[in-house]
Design an enzyme around this catalytic site. Structure first.
Site, mmCIF file in Angstrom:
data_model
loop_
_atom_site.group_PDB
_atom_site.id
_atom_site.type_symbol
_atom_site.label_atom_id
_atom_site.label_comp_id
_atom_site.label_asym_id
_atom_site.label_seq_id
_atom_site.Cartn_x
_atom_site.Cartn_y
_atom_site.Cartn_z
ATOM 1 N N ASN B 250 -4.231 -6.465 6.692
ATOM 2 C CA ASN B 250 -4.757 -6.148 5.369
ATOM 3 C C ASN B 250 -5.601 -7.285 4.793
ATOM 4 O OD1 ASN B 250 -4.295 -3.641 3.816
ATOM 5 N ND2 ASN B 250 -2.224 -3.860 4.648
ATOM 6 N N ASN B 275 4.725 2.087 8.351
ATOM 7 C CA ASN B 275 3.966 2.804 7.324
ATOM 8 C C ASN B 275 4.159 4.321 7.400
ATOM 9 O OD1 ASN B 275 2.313 3.831 9.340
ATOM 10 N ND2 ASN B 275 0.806 2.192 9.138
ATOM 11 N N ILE B 276 3.527 5.023 6.451
ATOM 12 C CA ILE B 276 3.781 6.461 6.316
ATOM 13 C C ILE B 276 3.364 7.250 7.557
ATOM 14 C CG2 ILE B 276 3.674 6.524 3.791
ATOM 15 C CD1 ILE B 276 0.802 7.643 4.072
ATOM 16 N N CYS B 338 4.693 -3.470 -1.062
ATOM 17 C CA CYS B 338 4.239 -3.097 0.278
ATOM 18 C C CYS B 338 2.728 -3.139 0.186
ATOM 19 C CB CYS B 338 4.774 -1.741 0.678
ATOM 20 S SG CYS B 338 4.646 -0.460 -0.580
ATOM 21 N N ASP B 340 0.477 -0.398 -1.472
ATOM 22 C CA ASP B 340 0.194 0.051 -2.827
ATOM 23 C C ASP B 340 1.421 -0.006 -3.728
ATOM 24 O OD1 ASP B 340 -2.585 0.632 -2.665
ATOM 25 O OD2 ASP B 340 -2.091 2.351 -1.389
ATOM 26 N N TRP B 342 4.051 2.046 -3.725
ATOM 27 C CA TRP B 342 4.625 3.306 -4.208
ATOM 28 C C TRP B 342 5.386 4.058 -3.136
ATOM 29 C CZ3 TRP B 342 -1.013 4.316 -5.840
ATOM 30 C CH2 TRP B 342 -1.804 4.617 -4.725
ATOM 31 N N ASP B 343 5.433 3.533 -1.919
ATOM 32 C CA ASP B 343 6.214 4.219 -0.892
ATOM 33 C C ASP B 343 7.416 3.367 -0.465
ATOM 34 O OD1 ASP B 343 4.709 6.580 -0.725
ATOM 35 O OD2 ASP B 343 3.181 5.546 0.422
ATOM 36 N N ARG B 344 7.146 2.391 0.410
ATOM 37 C CA ARG B 344 8.250 1.558 0.881
ATOM 38 C C ARG B 344 8.915 0.801 -0.260
ATOM 39 N NH1 ARG B 344 4.632 -0.491 5.889
ATOM 40 N NH2 ARG B 344 3.038 0.235 4.449
ATOM 41 N N ARG B 384 2.312 13.355 -0.780
ATOM 42 C CA ARG B 384 3.289 13.125 0.291
ATOM 43 C C ARG B 384 3.967 14.415 0.742
ATOM 44 N NH1 ARG B 384 0.787 9.375 0.743
ATOM 45 N NH2 ARG B 384 1.209 7.220 0.114
#
Lengths: 497, 655
Positions: B250, B275-276, B338, B340, B342-344, B384
């Protein structure tokens, strides 16, 4: 006593599996029957007792700066890692334990010294707690179809590995029985294991026939015919060979083998591929390596579990039991089960089928009777399989372990169907190895009678019965519609744990 | 409606997964919201309802002699295999379902038509059931360390953050704004969980725009402010939940992670959660295994291993444990991010909260937690969980993994959770179903613009009203091991395959004995008996009073003439028995017995049956035998046994 070189070692460290940093320091004692580790530091006296007969292996590792590690593996899957400061002490403990954990004669076993001085009459009564005769009459035999046969009364005529009292079809005459027994490995002719009162279907068991490539035996054929005829509602029976087909065929070269459908009238022959004791021993070994690993990754764990094949084998045993239970309960067809000698896989499969068929075997007393009947009386070689005496390691195999696990898997699927809980199964498992009670000593009834176990040792069943409150499943509901009658478990892989 | 080409097909066969021979024949209906299959032959009308928004894929297979197979896969892991006699019909159903299951605009979603006509006021009140403000004040903020910041009031600093955010008191407006400009999508560090007891906090953000060497004074000040808001600790952890390689990659895009040299007093830590995209593929592989018709044990275990699913669950749980340990044991604040954030980040923060705070192990607590860490902080639900026809690369089972972590914990601590497995599965179902407005849209701003609170219903109120179904009968909040912080073991053998979720529609496959059902029946029965006991005790004490009076009256007459007492004792007995309390009155009479002291011995002996029963509770048996028996009947054949035989079916086909 003469084998204990060093009765006491101080400043021994016991390493904790979870965090190797946290070790407890204490004193190690060797007694005639137990290894005892007493922790020093704790306020409450913490003791770890390990029965010598439960010790499976003792390993001395290379000396490090802190001392010499001694690894003790137990048959009940306990693993202890001691660190002994002096290499010499460790050596002595090692040698002593090696000897103590491998008794050479039955008389050295713990059961002969456990509560040896208690009242003989009480002890005798305790042994009368379970009676196989009562069990068979609960099943409804002898009756107009099945007879109690005196043929093996002195363990002479047929087989020294069968019990004295055997039930055979009424139409099977003495010459037929004797003839049949001569045509079966170790003389283990077809005899009754479970009888279903409701529809007269029966589960019979035997060893493999000595058929080789083409041998026949008229009496053996008559024997099977007699079994078919003893089930008036069905005109055929299943003969289930629990071995993989390849193994059975290989046995033909040695003059053994399996039944030829052409020679026996009215049988349907079926192979069920359960692997032999050597495969099972290796599978358990592999699985234990996985479960004992200090911190395996998820992949290592799942891969290891898969490659050990353990759950696959459990599923195979359960599937075989389901096949038989279905034949008996749904189709009303009698089944003859055998493997090679008819005391390992046959015992597993017959007893699993019994648990599925009859709610009685899902009670405390029922499971005791079942083990007593299908395992103890029918000559499952406890002392060989569970390594009670220093013997051939190739004879060792977790056969009854797999049966107990099958019952456990069932109890997970039917949490309200079993009167006993997990602890009951684990306690039985422990004492099959511990040699603390006389029940599982020896390899057959004849040996046990000769050892005079009922006079000299205690019975596990009485002990368990007296402590039954610990072993009751609080969810047991005998009146539940799904716990009455035959259990129909699912054996999709995700149902195994 | 305009998308339904064929509203009804007859003689459709629904194939049973277990035994393909057993298929049921019936009629298939397409409605605006559901696909409904009605079986013909059964005596009881059997219906299978499938919500269009739950349909994940529709596949038409090659026509055979018996018809054309149509495979419908659902987001809640239901898989249906229809065989439609005419190829043409199958085509029409296929095309209709494809369109119906992929709405293009939010307005098409089920929640906007579900109970659309109900009372607006009631609906509004329902939405007020949970309040994040109340949750933060339960946590103890705002206080002298943490402020409610108005900086994002109009969603201008970050359009994916909620309007109300808590920041350290020492963080000034310019610091916040400056920090937000140095973070992906403006998601600056802000409070997620605050531990009242030791002032340690869990904060969350997105990755810093640090590239290879960029710095931002305000961002550094922001982190310093977080450290200072925990007076008992002189450093904080910064946890990057990504694998190190991903984070480093990144940097090339001008993003990246915090440089320990630039930020004073931080300890930086990577936790490798994938990741997703990896997670999406992992789930896909695992579902292939769980959907296999009859896999061998090796195939199952190999498939489970190679899917990596449990490995990922373990990674999320391990991350949560790391943070919970830092907060509870070391008293150190943690900033989690993580990419952004908003997930992990949502997964890890919420798992840590469940471990730390027993409140999140209650029904309402879990609702609030999802509302805070997921809904309000802009977890992109609609992307999602594929609510609208969109980019399939945005789809990933992120919250599924959180729910599974909670489930794995509840298996390890069966007495620590007020809710049961069914609660988790119901939430899972409705995250995908779009039946309630809670999870529509991708952030608070979108939800406000959609006016969801006016137009849709709230799942939380529905769940709360039906909470009896979701209570764990083993819950013991006072147990020493369920209070305080949970310390789970994450050795691989502690993880289980969650068959109740992933194989929950395999009819007949599941063990039909549910411990939960049984315990709930027992509990209900116990409750009934306790209520009875209370009412009987009341009755007894009431009667005792009355008895006291009547005996008093009698004794007045007795005192006058002894002969009267001695000759008709049975009369006095009858008299007693005729009082409203019947026999229970006698029981009370015997034990409280003002008569014992004054009356002659003989009267006691003459009293028939009741005299044998000494205890005041025993007479209940005779008087209220009806109630008692029904109680016992409940136990032997509990009402839940029938109704809960197929709880999923009951719950969702009714819905």
């Amino acid at each position: 006593m003469e084998h204990i070189r060093l009765p006491k070692v101080e400043k021994v460290r016991l390493i904790n599996k979870i965090s190797s940093r946290r070790a407890s320091v204490g004193t190690l004692y060797l007694t005639a029957t137990h290894t005892i580790f007493v922790e020093n530091e704790t306020e409450i006296r913490t003791e770890t007792w390990v029965l010598h007969s439960l010790v499976c292996s003792v390993e001395k590792q290379a000396t490090t700066t802190t001392g010499t590690p001694l690894l003790v593996h137990c048959k009940n899957y306990q693993a202890l890692r001691f660190i002994i400061p002096q290499e010499r002490d460790c050596h002595d403990v090692h040698v002593s334990l090696l000897r103590l954990s491998r008794p050479e004669r039955y008389e050295e076993l713990y059961c002969f010294s456990f509560h040896a001085n208690s009242d003989k009459e009480v002890r005798g009564q305790a042994w009368d707690f379970l009676s196989l005769k009562a069990e068979y009459s609960r099943l409804g035999v002898p009756n107009h179809l099945w007879n109690l046969s005196p043929v093996n009364r002195d363990y002479k005529v047929c087989t020294d590995t069968y019990p004295a009292e055997l039930y055979v079809p009424k139409s099977a005459t003495h010459p037929v029985i004797v003839g049949s027994s001569k045509f079966r490995s170790r003389g283990r002719f077809p005899t009754l294991s479970y009888y279903c009162k409701e529809n007269d279907a029966a589960i019979c068991r035997s060893s493999q026939p000595l058929s080789g490539f083409s041998a026949r035996c008229l009496e053996d054929e008559q024997m099977l015919e007699a079994i078919v005829r003893s089930n008036p509602r069905s005109d055929f029976m299943y003969v289930v060979d629990t071995r993989p087909k390849l193994n059975a065929m290989a046995n033909r070269a040695a003059g053994k083998g399996y039944e030829n459908e052409d020679n026996y009238s009215n049988i349907k022959f079926q192979f069920i591929g359960i692997e032999n004791i050597h495969v099972m021993r290796n599978s358990l070994q592999k699985m234990l390596e996985v479960s004992e690993a200090w911190s395996p990754s998820m992949s290592e764990f799942l891969e290891g579990l898969e490659s050990s094949g353990w759950l696959k084998h459990i599923k195979a045993v359960l599937d075989a039991g389901i096949f038989i239970a279905k034949a008996v309960a749904e189709d009303g067809v009698s089944v003859l089960v055998h493997c090679s000698d008819g005391w390992d896989r046959t015992a597993q499969v017959c007893s699993v089928a019994s648990v599925l068929l009859d709610p009685y075997y899902r009670t405390l007393k029922g499971l005791m009777v079942l083990i007593e009947r299908d395992w103890v009386s029918f000559g499952h070689k406890f002392s060989h399989r569970y390594n009670h005496l220093d013997g051939d390691p190739k004879e060792v195999s977790p056969v009854i372990d797999q049966f107990l696990e099958c019952v456990w898997q069932l109890s997970e699927q039917f949490p309200c169907a079993f009167e006993y809980n997990e602890r009951f199964l684990i306690t039985i498992h422990n004492h099959i190895y511990s040699c603390q009670y006389g029940n599982f000593i020896g390899n057959n009834q004849k040996e046990r009678t000769e050892l005079r176990l009922q006079e000299k040792t205690h019975s596990l069943w009485t002990y368990l019965w007296e402590n039954r409150t610990d072993h009751i499943n609080p969810l047991y509901r005998p009146d539940h519609s799904q716990t009455r009658g035959v259990l129909r478990p699912v054996t999709a892989p995700y149902c195994f744990k | 409606m305009e998308h339904i080409r064929l509203p009804k097909v007859e003689k459709v066969r629904l194939i049973n997964k277990i035994s393909s021979r057993r298929a049921s024949v019936g009629t298939l209906y397409l409605t605006a919201t559901h696909t409904i299959f009605v079986e013909n032959e059964t005596e009881i009308r059997t219906e299978t309802w499938v919500l269009h928004s739950l349909v994940c894929s529709v596949e038409k297979q090659a026509t055979t002699t018996t018809g054309t197979p149509l495979l419908v896969h659902c987001k809640n892991y239901q898989a249906l295999r229809f065989i439609i006699p005419q190829e043409r019909d199958c085509h029409d159903v296929h095309v209709s379902l494809l369109r119906l299951s992929r709405p293009e605009r939010y307005e098409e979603l089920y929640c906007f038509s579900f109970h659309a006509n109900s009372d607006k006021e009631v609906r509004g009140q329902a939405w007020d059931f949970l309040s994040l403000k109340a949750e933060y004040s339960r946590l103890g903020v705002p206080n002298h360390l943490w402020n409610l910041s108005p900086v994002n009031r109009d969603y201008k600093v970050s359009d994916t953050y909620p309007a109300e955010l808590y920041v350290p008191k020492s963080a000034t407006h310019p610091v916040i704004v400056g920090s937000s400009k140095f973070r992906s999508r403006g998601r600056f560090p802000t409070l997620s969980y605050y531990c009242k007891e030791n002032d340690a906090a869990i904060c969350r953000s997105s990755q810093p725009l640090s590239g290879f060497s960029a710095r931002c004074l305000e961002d550094e000040q922001m982190l310093e402010a977080i450290v200072r808001s925990n007076p008992r600790s002189d450093f904080m952890y910064v946890v990057d939940t990504r694998p190190k390689l991903n984070a480093m990659a990144n940097r090339a895009a001008g993003k990246g992670y915090e440089n320990e040299d630039n930020y004073s007093n931080i300890k930086f830590q990577f936790i490798g959660i994938e990741n997703i995209h990896v997670m999406r593929n992992s789930l896909q592989k695992m579902l292939e295994v769980s959907e296999a018709w009859s896999p061998s044990m090796s195939e199952f275990l190999e498939g489970l291993e190679s899917s990596g699913w449990l490995k990922h669950i373990k990674a999320v749980l391990d991350a949560g444990i790391f943070i919970a340990k830092a907060v509870a044991e070391d008293g150190v604040s943690v900033l989690v991010h993580c990419s952004d954030g908003w997930d992990r980040t949502a997964q890890v923060c919420s798992v840590a909260s469940v471990l730390l705070d027993p409140y999140y192990r209650t029904l309402k607590g879990l609702m609030v937690l999802i509302e805070r860490d997921w809904v309000s902080f802009g977890h992109k639900f609609s992307h999602r969980y594929n609510h609208l026809d969109g980019d399939p690369k945005e789809v990933s089972p992120v919250i599924d993994q959180f729910l599974e972590c909670v489930w794995q914990l509840s298996e390890q601590f069966p007495c620590a959770f007020e809710y049961n497995e069914r609660f988790l599965i119901t939430i899972h179902n409705h995250i995908y179903s779009c039946q309630y407005g809670n999870f529509i849209g991708n952030n608070q701003k979108e939800r406000t613009e959609l006016r969801l609170q006016e137009k849709t219903h709230s799942l939380w109120t529905y769940l709360w009203e039906n909470r009896t179904d979701h209570i764990n009968p083993l819950y013991r909040p006072d147990h020493s091991q369920t209070r305080g912080v949970l310390r789970p073991v994450t050795a691989p053998y502690c993880f289980k395959f969650w068959r109740a979720l992933y194989n929950r529609f395999d009819r007949g496959m599941h063990p039909r004995q549910s411990v939960i059902d049984y315990l709930m029946a027992v509990r209900e029965e116990t409750q009934q008996l306790e209520e009875q006991l209370v009412s009987h005790e009341e009755k007894i004490s009431m009667l005792e009073k009355e008895q006291g009076k009547s005996i008093q009256a009698k004794m007045n007459t007795l005192d006058r003439s002894h002969a009267v007492w001695a000759s008709p004792p049975s009369e006095s007995c009858l008299g007693l028995a005729n009082t409203p309390g019947d026999y229970s009155g006698l029981g009370g009479f015997l034990t409280s017995s003002p008569c014992q002291q004054t009356g002659p011995e003989s009267s006691l002996l003459i009293l028939p049956g009741p005299g044998e029963r000494g205890k005041p509770s025993d007479p209940d048996l005779s008087t209220n035998s009806d109630d008692q028996e029904s109680g016992i009947a409940d136990l032997s054949s509990p009402p839940s046994e029938d109704s809960a035989k197929d709880p999923d079916e009951a719950a969702y086909s009714a819905a």
